[in-house]
Structure formats: C-alpha cells, structure tokens
Scaffold this motif. Structure first.
Motif, PDB file in Angstrom:
ATOM      1  N   ASP A   9       1.315  -1.449  -0.025  1.00  0.00           N
ATOM      2  CA  ASP A   9      -0.105   0.072  -0.115  1.00  0.00           C
ATOM      3  C   ASP A   9       0.701   1.268   0.697  1.00  0.00           C
ATOM      4  N   GLU A  12       2.224   2.168  -3.250  1.00  0.00           N
ATOM      5  CA  GLU A  12       1.420   2.085  -4.555  1.00  0.00           C
ATOM      6  C   GLU A  12       1.594   1.667  -5.721  1.00  0.00           C
ATOM      7  N   SER A  42       4.172  -0.862 -10.082  1.00  0.00           N
ATOM      8  CA  SER A  42       3.686   0.594  -9.900  1.00  0.00           C
ATOM      9  C   SER A  42       2.858   0.975 -10.371  1.00  0.00           C
TER      10      SER A  42
END
Length: 75
Positions: A9, A12, A42
C-alpha cells in the motif's frame, strides 16, 4: 503479512489481472494449490501499460508456476 500488505500500500503497488489459472503454487503430490506468487507493478507503470495481464504458466521442476507479465494492447 500485515507488514507486507502495508508495504504494498505504501509503495502504491497494484497487481495486474491474473489469467489462465487461479493458483501459482502446487504441492509436489498435487494435493494442495494456492495463489502465493504475485506480480506487482507501480501505479505509474500500470497507467502506461493498463492492458497488461499476468499469465500463470505450467510448472516444470519447481512447485511454483512461472508468471509471465504480458501487455495485450495493440497500437
């Protein structure tokens, strides 16, 4: 597991769509299967290559199935 999910998280990262099989690991005797191997990219990369999918290939020697990240977009 929580720390790893937090890392995903915080960086990202996203997981492209998995196709062809729902599992990536098979116990050597074939009794158990699981989806433990993943391809993470990503969000920036995925926005450029949003047509990408992850194919789970047939295993050979290892009990892990190889993953192939492929972009299916046609220009």
């Amino acid at each position: 597991m929580r720390e790893f999910n937090h890392f995903i998280d915080s960086m990202e990262l996203v997981e492209p769509l998995l196709v062809s099989r729902s599992f990536t690991w098979i116990r050597l005797n074939g009794s158990n299967k699981s989806h433990i191997d993943r391809a993470l990219v990503s969000m920036e990369w995925y926005s450029m290559w949003s047509g990408s999918t992850v194919y789970v290939l047939k295993r050979n020697i290892s009990n892990h199935c190889p993953l192939l990240l492929k972009n299916i977009s046609v220009d």
